[in-house]
Write an enzyme that holds these catalytic residues in place. Structure first.
Site, mmCIF file in Angstrom:
data_model
loop_
_atom_site.group_PDB
_atom_site.id
_atom_site.type_symbol
_atom_site.label_atom_id
_atom_site.label_comp_id
_atom_site.label_asym_id
_atom_site.label_seq_id
_atom_site.Cartn_x
_atom_site.Cartn_y
_atom_site.Cartn_z
ATOM 1 N N ASP A 144 0.790 -1.082 -0.081
ATOM 2 C CA ASP A 144 -0.110 -0.019 -0.098
ATOM 3 C C ASP A 144 0.829 1.086 0.033
ATOM 4 O O ASP A 144 1.559 1.607 1.174
ATOM 5 C CB ASP A 144 -0.865 -0.121 1.037
ATOM 6 C CG ASP A 144 -1.994 1.196 1.237
ATOM 7 O OD1 ASP A 144 -2.215 1.875 0.193
ATOM 8 O OD2 ASP A 144 -2.486 1.506 2.179
ATOM 9 N N ASP B 144 -1.631 5.026 -6.850
ATOM 10 C CA ASP B 144 -1.919 4.007 -5.604
ATOM 11 C C ASP B 144 -1.807 2.495 -5.914
ATOM 12 O O ASP B 144 -2.572 2.344 -6.578
ATOM 13 C CB ASP B 144 -3.284 4.416 -5.076
ATOM 14 C CG ASP B 144 -3.673 3.707 -3.622
ATOM 15 O OD1 ASP B 144 -2.727 3.110 -3.222
ATOM 16 O OD2 ASP B 144 -4.563 4.284 -3.134
#
Length: 449
Positions: A106, A319
Protein backbone atom coordinates in the site's frame (compact mmCIF):
# COMPACT_ATOMS: atom_id res chain seq x y z
CA UNK A 1 -13.61 9.20 15.09
CA UNK A 2 -10.76 10.69 17.19
CA UNK A 3 -12.83 10.42 20.37
CA UNK A 4 -13.64 6.75 19.63
CA UNK A 5 -9.96 5.98 19.08
CA UNK A 6 -8.94 7.74 22.27
CA UNK A 7 -11.53 5.79 24.23
CA UNK A 8 -10.39 2.54 22.66
CA UNK A 9 -6.78 3.23 23.65
CA UNK A 10 -7.82 3.81 27.27
CA UNK A 11 -9.63 0.47 27.29
CA UNK A 12 -6.83 -1.57 25.74
CA UNK A 13 -4.27 -0.10 28.14
CA UNK A 14 -6.12 -1.74 31.03
CA UNK A 15 -5.10 -5.25 32.21
CA UNK A 16 -6.52 -8.10 30.09
CA UNK A 17 -7.14 -11.90 31.37
CA UNK A 18 13.78 -10.86 2.05
CA UNK A 19 16.39 -12.13 -0.15
CA UNK A 20 19.29 -10.00 -1.63
CA UNK A 21 19.11 -9.59 -5.42
CA UNK A 22 22.09 -11.19 -7.20
CA UNK A 23 24.33 -8.68 -8.93
CA UNK A 24 22.50 -5.70 -7.47
CA UNK A 25 24.70 -5.01 -4.48
CA UNK A 26 24.00 -5.41 -0.81
CA UNK A 27 21.58 -2.47 -0.77
CA UNK A 28 18.83 -4.16 -2.79
CA UNK A 29 16.30 -6.59 -1.35
CA UNK A 30 13.30 -8.16 -3.04
CA UNK A 31 10.15 -10.02 -2.08
CA UNK A 32 7.58 -12.03 -4.00
CA UNK A 33 4.42 -10.21 -5.07
CA UNK A 34 1.11 -11.89 -5.99
CA UNK A 35 -2.47 -10.80 -6.54
CA UNK A 36 -4.75 -11.38 -3.56
CA UNK A 37 -7.10 -13.61 -5.60
CA UNK A 38 -4.32 -15.61 -7.29
CA UNK A 39 -4.73 -19.37 -7.12
CA UNK A 40 -8.40 -19.33 -6.09
CA UNK A 41 -9.62 -20.77 -9.38
CA UNK A 42 -12.10 -17.97 -9.96
CA UNK A 43 -13.43 -17.20 -13.44
CA UNK A 44 -12.49 -13.86 -15.00
CA UNK A 45 -15.96 -12.28 -14.61
CA UNK A 46 -15.97 -13.22 -10.93
CA UNK A 47 -12.49 -11.74 -10.43
CA UNK A 48 -13.61 -8.45 -11.95
CA UNK A 49 -16.82 -8.41 -9.91
CA UNK A 50 -14.87 -9.03 -6.70
CA UNK A 51 -12.41 -6.27 -7.53
CA UNK A 52 -15.12 -3.78 -8.45
CA UNK A 53 -17.25 -4.55 -5.41
CA UNK A 54 -14.27 -4.17 -3.07
CA UNK A 55 -13.59 -0.78 -4.61
CA UNK A 56 -17.21 0.28 -4.18
CA UNK A 57 -17.35 -1.03 -0.60
CA UNK A 58 -14.36 1.09 0.36
CA UNK A 59 -15.85 4.12 -1.34
CA UNK A 60 -19.19 3.72 0.45
CA UNK A 61 -17.38 3.70 3.78
CA UNK A 62 -15.45 6.82 2.77
CA UNK A 63 -18.65 8.66 1.92
CA UNK A 64 -20.18 7.68 5.26
CA UNK A 65 -17.19 8.80 7.30
CA UNK A 66 -16.69 12.21 8.87
CA UNK A 67 -19.55 14.05 7.09
CA UNK A 68 -18.38 17.39 8.43
CA UNK A 69 -15.21 17.20 6.31
CA UNK A 70 -15.06 17.95 2.58
CA UNK A 71 -15.22 14.93 0.29
CA UNK A 72 -11.80 15.65 -1.20
CA UNK A 73 -10.14 15.20 2.19
CA UNK A 74 -11.78 11.80 2.62
CA UNK A 75 -9.98 10.14 -0.27
CA UNK A 76 -7.09 9.59 2.11
CA UNK A 77 -8.51 10.58 5.45
CA UNK A 78 -7.35 9.92 8.97
CA UNK A 79 -4.27 10.48 11.06
CA UNK A 80 -3.19 6.92 10.47
CA UNK A 81 -3.14 6.25 6.77
CA UNK A 82 -5.17 5.81 3.63
CA UNK A 83 -7.74 3.34 2.44
CA UNK A 84 -7.11 -0.19 3.68
CA UNK A 85 -6.62 -2.32 0.62
CA UNK A 86 -6.17 -5.95 -0.33
CA UNK A 87 -5.11 -6.31 -3.95
CA UNK A 88 -1.41 -7.28 -4.24
CA UNK A 89 0.38 -9.12 -1.45
CA UNK A 90 4.05 -8.96 -0.44
CA UNK A 91 5.39 -12.28 0.87
CA UNK A 92 7.78 -11.81 3.81
CA UNK A 93 8.71 -13.60 7.00
CA UNK A 94 8.91 -12.21 10.52
CA UNK A 95 10.68 -13.41 13.64
CA UNK A 96 13.24 -16.03 14.64
CA UNK A 97 12.57 -18.64 13.41
CA UNK A 98 10.94 -16.80 10.44
CA UNK A 99 7.17 -17.13 10.11
CA UNK A 100 5.43 -16.23 6.80
CA UNK A 101 3.18 -13.19 6.47
CA UNK A 102 1.31 -11.79 3.45
CA UNK A 103 1.00 -8.02 3.56
CA UNK A 104 -0.90 -5.78 1.16
CA UNK A 105 1.46 -3.44 -0.69
CA UNK A 106 0.00 0.00 0.00
CA UNK A 107 1.71 3.18 -1.23
CA UNK A 108 -1.07 5.16 0.44
CA UNK A 109 -0.12 4.46 4.08
CA UNK A 110 2.96 4.12 6.28
CA UNK A 111 2.60 1.57 9.07
CA UNK A 112 3.77 -2.03 8.56
CA UNK A 113 1.62 -4.42 10.58
CA UNK A 114 0.39 -7.99 10.73
CA UNK A 115 -2.15 -9.85 12.87
CA UNK A 116 -0.71 -11.40 16.02
CA UNK A 117 -1.69 -13.91 18.67
CA UNK A 118 -3.48 -13.65 20.97
CA UNK A 119 -6.16 -12.19 18.72
CA UNK A 120 -8.93 -10.35 20.56
CA UNK A 121 -10.80 -9.33 17.41
CA UNK A 122 -9.36 -10.18 14.01
CA UNK A 123 -10.41 -11.03 10.47
CA UNK A 124 -9.98 -14.61 9.28
CA UNK A 125 -6.67 -15.40 7.62
CA UNK A 126 -5.27 -18.52 5.96
CA UNK A 127 -1.77 -18.34 7.44
CA UNK A 128 -1.21 -18.98 11.16
CA UNK A 129 -1.26 -15.89 13.33
CA UNK A 130 2.18 -14.50 14.13
CA UNK A 131 3.00 -15.44 17.72
CA UNK A 132 5.44 -12.94 19.26
CA UNK A 133 6.11 -15.33 22.14
CA UNK A 134 7.57 -17.83 19.67
CA UNK A 135 10.16 -15.40 18.29
CA UNK A 136 13.51 -15.09 20.07
CA UNK A 137 14.11 -11.68 18.42
CA UNK A 138 10.76 -10.01 19.18
CA UNK A 139 10.99 -6.89 21.37
CA UNK A 140 8.06 -4.69 22.37
CA UNK A 141 8.75 -0.94 22.28
CA UNK A 142 8.35 0.90 25.60
CA UNK A 143 5.75 3.64 25.53
CA UNK A 144 8.40 6.25 26.31
CA UNK A 145 10.40 5.48 23.18
CA UNK A 146 10.54 8.29 20.56
CA UNK A 147 9.25 5.89 17.90
CA UNK A 148 6.17 5.24 20.02
CA UNK A 149 5.46 8.91 20.65
CA UNK A 150 5.77 9.66 16.91
CA UNK A 151 2.54 7.79 16.09
CA UNK A 152 -0.67 9.86 16.41
CA UNK A 153 -2.55 7.45 18.73
CA UNK A 154 -0.49 5.55 21.29
CA UNK A 155 -0.84 4.63 24.93
CA UNK A 156 0.96 2.70 27.66
CA UNK A 157 -0.08 -0.92 27.99
CA UNK A 158 -0.14 -2.57 31.37
CA UNK A 159 -1.04 -5.86 32.95
CA UNK A 160 -1.64 -9.15 31.20
CA UNK A 161 -1.41 -9.27 27.44
CA UNK A 162 0.26 -5.93 26.70
CA UNK A 163 3.40 -6.08 28.83
CA UNK A 164 4.67 -3.55 31.32
CA UNK A 165 4.35 -0.04 29.84
CA UNK A 166 4.66 -1.28 26.28
CA UNK A 167 3.66 0.93 23.35
CA UNK A 168 0.04 0.29 22.35
CA UNK A 169 -0.98 1.85 19.03
CA UNK A 170 -4.21 2.49 17.13
CA UNK A 171 -3.89 3.15 13.40
CA UNK A 172 -6.94 3.83 11.30
CA UNK A 173 -7.64 4.20 7.60
CA UNK A 174 -10.00 6.41 5.65
CA UNK A 175 -12.49 3.59 5.07
CA UNK A 176 -12.88 2.97 8.84
CA UNK A 177 -10.53 -0.01 8.84
CA UNK A 178 -8.53 -0.18 12.05
CA UNK A 179 -5.59 -2.01 13.59
CA UNK A 180 -4.81 -1.88 17.31
CA UNK A 181 -1.93 -3.67 18.96
CA UNK A 182 1.61 -3.51 20.26
CA UNK A 183 4.38 -1.59 18.51
CA UNK A 184 7.47 -3.77 18.41
CA UNK A 185 10.65 -4.64 16.56
CA UNK A 186 11.61 -7.98 15.06
CA UNK A 187 13.63 -9.57 12.31
CA UNK A 188 12.08 -9.30 8.82
CA UNK A 189 13.30 -11.77 6.21
CA UNK A 190 12.99 -10.88 2.52
CA UNK A 191 12.88 -13.42 -0.28
CA UNK A 192 10.86 -16.61 -0.35
CA UNK A 193 9.42 -16.33 3.15
CA UNK A 194 12.08 -18.42 4.84
CA UNK A 195 11.68 -21.53 2.74
CA UNK A 196 14.84 -21.22 0.65
CA UNK A 197 18.55 -21.10 1.29
CA UNK A 198 18.83 -19.24 4.56
CA UNK A 199 22.35 -18.15 3.81
CA UNK A 200 21.21 -16.09 0.82
CA UNK A 201 18.35 -14.27 2.48
CA UNK A 202 18.48 -10.64 3.55
CA UNK A 203 17.08 -9.88 6.99
CA UNK A 204 16.59 -6.54 8.76
CA UNK A 205 15.24 -5.51 12.17
CA UNK A 206 12.19 -3.30 11.62
CA UNK A 207 9.52 -1.60 13.68
CA UNK A 208 6.01 -2.92 13.03
CA UNK A 209 2.56 -3.20 14.49
CA UNK A 210 1.65 -6.53 16.10
CA UNK A 211 -2.11 -6.23 15.67
CA UNK A 212 -4.40 -7.85 18.24
CA UNK A 213 -7.61 -6.06 17.18
CA UNK A 214 -8.08 -5.56 13.44
CA UNK A 215 -11.29 -4.73 11.60
CA UNK A 216 -12.03 -3.56 8.07
CA UNK A 217 -12.19 -4.51 4.39
CA UNK A 218 -9.77 -7.44 4.54
CA UNK A 219 -9.77 -10.97 3.14
CA UNK A 220 -8.30 -14.28 4.21
CA UNK A 221 -5.31 -14.29 1.84
CA UNK A 222 -3.66 -11.38 3.69
CA UNK A 223 -2.38 -10.97 7.22
CA UNK A 224 -1.84 -7.20 7.34
CA UNK A 225 -0.52 -4.19 5.41
CA UNK A 226 2.96 -3.10 4.34
CA UNK A 227 2.93 0.69 4.15
CA UNK A 228 5.08 2.03 1.29
CA UNK A 229 4.21 5.71 1.77
CA UNK A 230 6.57 8.63 2.36
CA UNK A 231 6.30 8.57 6.17
CA UNK A 232 8.96 7.39 8.63
CA UNK A 233 7.12 4.13 9.46
CA UNK A 234 6.93 2.81 5.90
CA UNK A 235 9.03 -0.07 4.64
CA UNK A 236 11.11 2.08 2.23
CA UNK A 237 11.76 4.65 4.97
CA UNK A 238 12.80 2.09 7.57
CA UNK A 239 15.12 0.37 5.10
CA UNK A 240 16.51 3.84 4.23
CA UNK A 241 16.38 3.15 0.48
CA UNK A 242 16.37 5.81 -2.22
CA UNK A 243 14.07 3.88 -4.57
CA UNK A 244 11.64 1.00 -4.77
CA UNK A 245 9.75 -0.67 -7.58
CA UNK A 246 6.96 -3.13 -8.22
CA UNK A 247 5.56 -4.94 -11.23
CA UNK A 248 1.99 -6.25 -11.01
CA UNK A 249 1.21 -9.39 -12.98
CA UNK A 250 -2.25 -9.69 -14.52
CA UNK A 251 -4.99 -10.31 -11.98
CA UNK A 252 -6.21 -13.11 -14.27
CA UNK A 253 -3.01 -15.10 -13.79
CA UNK A 254 -1.53 -16.89 -10.77
CA UNK A 255 2.03 -15.83 -11.56
CA UNK A 256 4.25 -14.01 -9.08
CA UNK A 257 6.44 -11.00 -9.61
CA UNK A 258 8.76 -8.86 -7.47
CA UNK A 259 8.78 -5.79 -5.32
CA UNK A 260 12.31 -4.42 -4.88
CA UNK A 261 13.70 -1.89 -2.42
CA UNK A 262 16.97 -0.06 -3.06
CA UNK A 263 19.47 0.14 -5.88
CA UNK A 264 18.64 1.14 -9.44
CA UNK A 265 15.89 -1.35 -10.38
CA UNK A 266 14.95 0.35 -13.66
CA UNK A 267 18.33 -0.61 -15.13
CA UNK A 268 18.61 -3.88 -13.22
CA UNK A 269 15.37 -5.31 -14.64
CA UNK A 270 15.46 -3.80 -18.13
CA UNK A 271 15.57 -7.35 -19.54
CA UNK A 272 11.88 -7.68 -18.67
CA UNK A 273 10.82 -4.38 -20.26
CA UNK A 274 8.67 -4.56 -23.38
CA UNK A 275 8.68 -0.91 -24.41
CA UNK A 276 9.89 2.62 -23.79
CA UNK A 277 10.64 3.91 -20.28
CA UNK A 278 8.78 7.13 -19.39
CA UNK A 279 9.43 9.42 -16.44
CA UNK A 280 7.36 12.06 -14.66
CA UNK A 281 7.84 14.13 -11.47
CA UNK A 282 6.64 12.76 -8.14
CA UNK A 283 4.91 15.60 -6.32
CA UNK A 284 4.27 16.29 -2.64
CA UNK A 285 1.20 17.64 -0.89
CA UNK A 286 1.71 18.90 2.69
CA UNK A 287 -1.91 18.11 3.56
CA UNK A 288 -1.40 14.43 2.60
CA UNK A 289 2.34 13.94 3.15
CA UNK A 290 2.43 10.15 2.84
CA UNK A 291 1.01 10.00 -0.69
CA UNK A 292 2.66 10.08 -4.10
CA UNK A 293 1.14 12.74 -6.34
CA UNK A 294 1.45 13.16 -10.11
CA UNK A 295 0.45 15.91 -12.51
CA UNK A 296 -2.29 14.56 -14.81
CA UNK A 297 -2.68 17.10 -17.59
CA UNK A 298 -5.15 15.39 -19.93
CA UNK A 299 -6.75 12.07 -20.90
CA UNK A 300 -7.06 10.91 -24.49
CA UNK A 301 -9.75 8.49 -25.63
CA UNK A 302 -8.90 7.73 -29.23
CA UNK A 303 -9.12 11.01 -31.14
CA UNK A 304 -10.66 12.92 -28.22
CA UNK A 305 -8.32 14.74 -25.84
CA UNK A 306 -9.95 15.75 -22.55
CA UNK A 307 -7.96 18.38 -20.63
CA UNK A 308 -7.80 18.27 -16.86
CA UNK A 309 -8.56 21.69 -15.31
CA UNK A 310 -5.35 23.36 -14.16
CA UNK A 311 -6.29 23.49 -10.43
CA UNK A 312 -6.77 19.69 -10.40
CA UNK A 313 -3.71 18.59 -12.34
CA UNK A 314 -1.36 18.20 -9.39
CA UNK A 315 -3.85 16.32 -7.22
CA UNK A 316 -3.66 12.92 -8.94
CA UNK A 317 -2.48 10.01 -6.76
CA UNK A 318 -0.78 6.84 -7.93
CA UNK A 319 -1.91 4.10 -5.57
CA UNK A 320 -0.72 0.50 -5.47
CA UNK A 321 -3.62 -0.48 -3.23
CA UNK A 322 -6.63 1.03 -5.01
CA UNK A 323 -7.88 -1.44 -7.61
CA UNK A 324 -9.69 0.69 -10.21
CA UNK A 325 -8.62 4.10 -11.49
CA UNK A 326 -11.17 6.68 -10.36
CA UNK A 327 -11.78 10.11 -11.83
CA UNK A 328 -13.70 13.15 -10.58
CA UNK A 329 -17.30 12.80 -11.72
CA UNK A 330 -17.24 15.46 -14.43
CA UNK A 331 -13.99 14.14 -15.89
CA UNK A 332 -15.34 10.60 -15.81
CA UNK A 333 -18.49 11.66 -17.65
CA UNK A 334 -16.38 13.26 -20.38
CA UNK A 335 -14.34 10.05 -20.73
CA UNK A 336 -17.52 7.99 -20.72
CA UNK A 337 -19.05 10.10 -23.48
CA UNK A 338 -15.89 9.76 -25.59
CA UNK A 339 -15.96 5.97 -25.32
CA UNK A 340 -19.69 5.83 -26.09
CA UNK A 341 -19.20 7.97 -29.21
CA UNK A 342 -16.27 5.94 -30.54
CA UNK A 343 -17.04 2.33 -29.58
CA UNK A 344 -20.26 2.28 -31.58
CA UNK A 345 -22.00 -0.43 -29.54
CA UNK A 346 -25.22 -0.22 -27.48
CA UNK A 347 -24.90 0.02 -23.69
CA UNK A 348 -24.98 -3.26 -21.79
CA UNK A 349 -24.61 -4.67 -18.28
CA UNK A 350 -22.81 -7.56 -16.59
CA UNK A 351 -24.87 -10.55 -15.50
CA UNK A 352 -25.20 -10.88 -11.75
CA UNK A 353 -24.57 -7.20 -11.21
CA UNK A 354 -21.32 -5.32 -11.38
CA UNK A 355 -19.86 -2.16 -9.93
CA UNK A 356 -18.73 -1.23 -13.45
CA UNK A 357 -21.19 0.92 -15.39
CA UNK A 358 -19.32 1.88 -18.57
CA UNK A 359 -20.32 -1.28 -20.42
CA UNK A 360 -21.39 -2.24 -23.95
CA UNK A 361 -23.38 -5.13 -25.36
CA UNK A 362 -21.26 -7.34 -27.62
CA UNK A 363 -22.53 -8.68 -30.95
CA UNK A 364 -22.30 -12.37 -31.78
CA UNK A 365 -19.34 -11.61 -34.05
CA UNK A 366 -17.29 -10.75 -30.94
CA UNK A 367 -16.89 -14.50 -30.38
CA UNK A 368 -14.39 -14.61 -33.25
CA UNK A 369 -13.48 -10.93 -33.77
CA UNK A 370 -12.93 -8.48 -30.96
CA UNK A 371 -14.58 -5.10 -31.50
CA UNK A 372 -12.31 -2.10 -31.87
CA UNK A 373 -11.78 0.02 -28.77
CA UNK A 374 -10.18 3.48 -28.83
CA UNK A 375 -6.80 3.70 -27.10
CA UNK A 376 -6.68 5.26 -23.65
CA UNK A 377 -3.73 7.49 -22.70
CA UNK A 378 -2.99 9.33 -19.46
CA UNK A 379 -1.00 12.46 -20.29
CA UNK A 380 1.26 13.13 -17.32
CA UNK A 381 3.82 15.90 -17.03
CA UNK A 382 6.53 14.89 -19.49
CA UNK A 383 5.15 11.39 -20.04
CA UNK A 384 2.34 9.68 -21.94
CA UNK A 385 1.04 6.53 -20.26
CA UNK A 386 -0.70 4.64 -23.08
CA UNK A 387 -2.55 1.79 -21.47
CA UNK A 388 -2.67 -1.61 -23.19
CA UNK A 389 -6.18 -2.82 -23.96
CA UNK A 390 -6.09 -5.40 -21.16
CA UNK A 391 -5.45 -2.66 -18.59
CA UNK A 392 -8.74 -0.86 -19.15
CA UNK A 393 -11.06 -3.20 -21.10
CA UNK A 394 -12.74 -6.35 -19.77
CA UNK A 395 -14.75 -8.66 -22.02
CA UNK A 396 -17.15 -11.34 -20.78
CA UNK A 397 -17.94 -13.29 -23.94
CA UNK A 398 -20.34 -15.58 -22.09
CA UNK A 399 -22.50 -12.63 -21.06
CA UNK A 400 -21.67 -10.83 -24.33
CA UNK A 401 -20.65 -7.64 -22.57
CA UNK A 402 -17.56 -5.43 -22.63
CA UNK A 403 -16.72 -2.92 -19.89
CA UNK A 404 -14.22 -0.12 -19.55
CA UNK A 405 -12.60 -0.55 -16.13
CA UNK A 406 -12.79 3.01 -14.82
CA UNK A 407 -15.01 4.61 -12.23
CA UNK A 408 -16.18 7.97 -10.92
CA UNK A 409 -15.62 9.28 -7.41
CA UNK A 410 -16.78 12.44 -5.63
CA UNK A 411 -14.25 15.18 -5.08
CA UNK A 412 -11.43 16.52 -7.21
CA UNK A 413 -8.74 13.83 -6.89
CA UNK A 414 -8.00 11.23 -9.52
CA UNK A 415 -6.46 7.93 -8.36
CA UNK A 416 -4.46 5.67 -10.70
CA UNK A 417 -5.24 2.16 -9.47
CA UNK A 418 -3.40 -1.12 -9.84
CA UNK A 419 -5.63 -2.58 -12.59
CA UNK A 420 -4.24 0.10 -14.89
CA UNK A 421 -0.69 -0.68 -13.67
CA UNK A 422 -0.72 -4.38 -14.59
CA UNK A 423 2.34 -5.66 -16.46
CA UNK A 424 4.04 -2.31 -15.96
CA UNK A 425 7.33 -1.89 -14.13
CA UNK A 426 6.81 1.13 -11.88
CA UNK A 427 9.87 2.70 -10.22
CA UNK A 428 9.72 5.29 -7.43
CA UNK A 429 12.93 7.34 -7.35
CA UNK A 430 12.64 8.84 -3.88
CA UNK A 431 15.96 10.67 -4.03
CA UNK A 432 15.08 12.65 -7.16
CA UNK A 433 11.26 12.59 -6.81
CA UNK A 434 10.70 10.88 -10.16
CA UNK A 435 8.32 8.11 -11.19
CA UNK A 436 9.40 5.91 -14.10
CA UNK A 437 7.32 3.25 -15.80
CA UNK A 438 7.64 0.85 -18.71
CA UNK A 439 5.55 -2.01 -20.10
CA UNK A 440 7.04 -5.29 -18.86
CA UNK A 441 6.63 -9.03 -18.53
CA UNK A 442 6.40 -8.89 -14.77
CA UNK A 443 6.62 -12.66 -14.22
CA UNK A 444 10.11 -12.64 -15.74
CA UNK A 445 11.42 -10.60 -12.82
CA UNK A 446 11.15 -13.60 -10.50
CA UNK A 447 14.15 -15.15 -12.31
CA UNK A 448 16.24 -12.33 -10.82
CA UNK A 449 15.87 -13.80 -7.31
Amino acid sequence: MMKRLAALLVLIALPYPARAVPGAGAGVVAALLTHADAGRGLARPELVRRMAHRARARRRLLLLSEPERPVRARVRAGLGGGIATNEYLVRLAVGTPPRPVALTLDTGSDLVWTQCAPCRGCFDQGLPLLDPAASSTYAALPCGAPRCRALPFTSCGGGRGWGNRSCVYAYHYGDKSLTVGQLATDRFTFGDGGGGNAGSLSARRLTFGCGHFNKGVFQSNETGIAGFGRGRWSLPSQLNVTSFSYCFTSMFESKSSLVTLGGAPAALYSHAHAGEVWSTPLLRNPSQPSLYFLSLEAISVGSTCIPVPAPRRRSTIIDSGASITTLPEDLYEAVRAAFAAQVGLPPGGVEGGSALDLCFALPVTALWRRPAVPPLTLHLEGADWELPRGNYVFEDLGARVMCVVLDAAPGEQAVIGNFQQQNTHVVYDLENDRLSFAPARCDRLVASL
